[in-house]
Design an enzyme around this catalytic site. Structure first.
Site, PDB file in Angstrom:
ATOM      1  N   GLY A 173       1.816   4.711   1.169  1.00  5.56           N
ATOM      2  CA  GLY A 173       1.539   5.299   2.477  1.00  5.56           C
ATOM      3  C   GLY A 173       1.926   4.400   3.620  1.00  5.56           C
ATOM      4  N   HIS A 207       0.834  -1.197   0.000  1.00  3.37           N
ATOM      5  CA  HIS A 207       0.000   0.000   0.000  1.00  3.37           C
ATOM      6  C   HIS A 207       0.870   1.249   0.000  1.00  3.37           C
ATOM      7  CE1 HIS A 207      -3.323  -2.618   1.254  1.00  3.37           C
ATOM      8  NE2 HIS A 207      -2.555  -3.049   2.237  1.00  3.37           N
ATOM      9  N   HIS A 233      -5.924  34.918  24.623  1.00  4.18           N
ATOM     10  CA  HIS A 233      -6.920  34.558  25.635  1.00  4.18           C
ATOM     11  C   HIS A 233      -8.314  34.660  25.021  1.00  4.18           C
ATOM     12  CE1 HIS A 233      -8.940  34.410  29.529  1.00  4.18           C
ATOM     13  NE2 HIS A 233      -9.710  35.386  29.100  1.00  4.18           N
ATOM     14  N   VAL A 239       6.834  -3.043  18.510  1.00  3.03           N
ATOM     15  CA  VAL A 239       7.039  -3.430  17.116  1.00  3.03           C
ATOM     16  C   VAL A 239       8.510  -3.745  16.894  1.00  3.03           C
ATOM     17  CG1 VAL A 239       5.106  -2.039  16.272  1.00  3.03           C
ATOM     18  CG2 VAL A 239       7.388  -1.035  16.364  1.00  3.03           C
ATOM     19  N   ALA A 292       6.160   8.354  12.978  1.00  5.87           N
ATOM     20  CA  ALA A 292       6.087   8.752  11.574  1.00  5.87           C
ATOM     21  C   ALA A 292       6.813  10.066  11.321  1.00  5.87           C
ATOM     22  CB  ALA A 292       4.623   8.862  11.141  1.00  5.87           C
TER      23      ALA A 292
END
Length: 473
Positions: A40, A38, A452, A280, A327
């Site tokens: 990405g 894929h 603010h 991971v 990432a």
């Protein structure tokens, strides 16, 4: 015959890979990117982006359930699990298509398949998980003076906790449940584990989190972690720290876990599903690294501060090059790597200045040293804190539970670290990241005017607190 010679070939099209490819093309390199499944990568398709879509659905559901707190009515509030997942997948597809557009726009050649490095400057691509689109380049031999590994990472598997895609999930399965489980065990309390615990609890599941270390969110400041834990437990999430899942017994539609409580005792817990979120590991296998002599260590490629491996012409960025596994680290690392190849002399990536964000409820965000880490370095520090309960915007939002914490070097006024827990802190943290990159001192932050009413005012108040000048607490 297709042109198979390039200046730069990038293996992997996740955030690190595709951003590096774009910057490479901008710098005039003839660039190709190899992708097996894929465009990405994991982040866009099975990680950062779709999980945030799921969490957004859970957040809105939460607000609808508490409509009366805002003077509103929302009766018979419910959810459609299939529709939540469908929306998440649609978000991913939109971004996946966007990466394809960016590759075409920047004239980056996409090669579909799995790459192996045969020698410096040479790779072989074989068929991958996705079939090459019509007319696209696919399996074959390719050459490039510079080869950049951006192959990412995959879920770590522990013995006895092996995922089976049905009862024991990784984040892949947790993102696309066929139905919402009534009970859930999450093993591991890092960002991935806590985000899924938050999502499923908000949608009604009975959630238990088991963490082997003494605190949840182990990389965070201990004070922030403790605050978050109290909030999670108030929501009904059960948390066991210093504990370990030693066994999983699968039945027809449930799993019984044996948990060592770390104090000499054990307990059993039966749940419908288990999510293994124990970290991971880098995708370093089947790349030919051993063949060409690229050094690896602890499941990652060893690189210097410009992402160069020990073999000239071969580089590695992102998760495959080691922590932090984020990432935005991969993207910046890739840009630094390709600019160094071009000879632009970029600043090497300073990992101390990489922010970390966890998108649970409440959100958590941090950058730099924790208080404990600063003290372990024998630094004399000033610590400032400011509670959400002292901020007008937070109270107006109905989000008055949270805290901003800053750590300064007492001698120099250098901002060493910033840590937050509460609503929208993942958007606020970048203010401190910019400040640290600019080597801002406490005096400059005190002289900065914050608008603010905003949540960002707490960032200045925390600084003022570190120096005994806090105004609203």
């Amino acid at each position: 015959m297709a042109d198979t010679n390039f200046d730069v070939i990038i293996i992997g099209s996740g955030p690190g890979g595709y951003v590096t490819a774009i910057r490479s093309a901008q710098l005039g390199f003839k660039t190709a990117i190899v992708e097996r499944a894929h465009l990405g990568g994991i982040c866009l398709n099975w990680g950062c982006i779709p999980t945030k879509a799921l969490l957004r659905s859970a957040e809105i559901f939460h607000y609808m359930q508490h409509a009366k707190d805002y003077g509103l009515r929302a009766d018979n509030v419910g959810f459609d699990a299939g529709a939540i997942v469908k929306r998440s997948r649609a978000v991913s597809k939109r971004l996946n298509d966007g990466v394809g557009f960016l590759m075409k726009k920047n004239k980056v050649t996409v090669i579909w398949g799995e790459a192996t490095i045969d020698a410096p400057g040479k790779i072989t691509v074989k068929a991958g998980k996705a079939e090459a689109p019509k007319g696209a380049l696919g399996p074959g031999a390719y050459q490039a003076k510079h080869i950049i590994l951006a192959t990412g990472a995959r879920p770590r598997v522990l013995p006895g906790l092996e995922p089976d895609q049905k009862l024991i999930w990784t984040y892949f399965e947790a993102m696309v449940p066929e139905r919402m489980p009534k009970s859930l065990l999450v093993v591991g309390s890092g960002a991935i584990g806590i985000e899924f615990a938050s999502f499923y609890r908000t949608l009604g599941a009975d959630v238990t989190v088991v963490e082997v270390l003494p605190q949840i969110l182990p990389v965070e400041d201990a004070e922030i972690s403790a605050f978050a834990r109290k909030s999670f437990e108030k929501q009904g999430i059960k948390i066991l720290t210093g504990a370990k899942v030693t066994k999983l017994d699968k039945k027809g539609d449930s799993v019984t876990a044996t948990i060592d409580d770390g104090k000499g005792g054990t307990q059993s817990l039966t749940v419908e599903r288990v999510i293994s979120a124990v970290g991971v590991v880098g995708n370093i296998e089947n790349l030919g690294l051993e063949k060409v002599g690229v050094k690896t260590e602890r499941g990652a490629v060893v690189v210097d501060n410009l992402s160069r491996t020990n073999v000239p012409g071969i580089y590695a960025i992102g998760d495959v090059a080691g922590p932090p596994l984020l990432a935005h680290k991969a993207e910046h690392e890739g840009v630094v790597c390709i600019e160094a190849i071009k000879g632009l002399h970029p600043h090497p990536l300073d990992k101390r200045l990489i922010p970390g964000c966890t998108y649970c409820t409440p959100q958590i965000a941090s950058v730099g040293l924790t208080e404990q880490a600063a003290k372990e370095k024998k630094l004399d520090v000033r610590v400032g804190r400011f509670p959400f309960a002292g901020n007008g915007k937070a109270i107006a939002l109905g989000e008055d539970q949270g805290m901003v914490k800053v750590i300064f070097d007492k001698k120099t006024g250098q901002l060493l670290g910033a840590h937050m827990v509460g609503a929208e802190v993942t958007e606020l943290i970048q203010g401190y990241v910019v400040a640290m990159n600019l080597e801002t001192t406490e005096e400059e932050l005190m002289h900065t005017v914050f608008p603010h009413p905003t949540l960002s005012e707490m960032m200045k108040e925390a600084v003022l607190d570190a120096y005994g000048r806090v105004l609203n607490a």
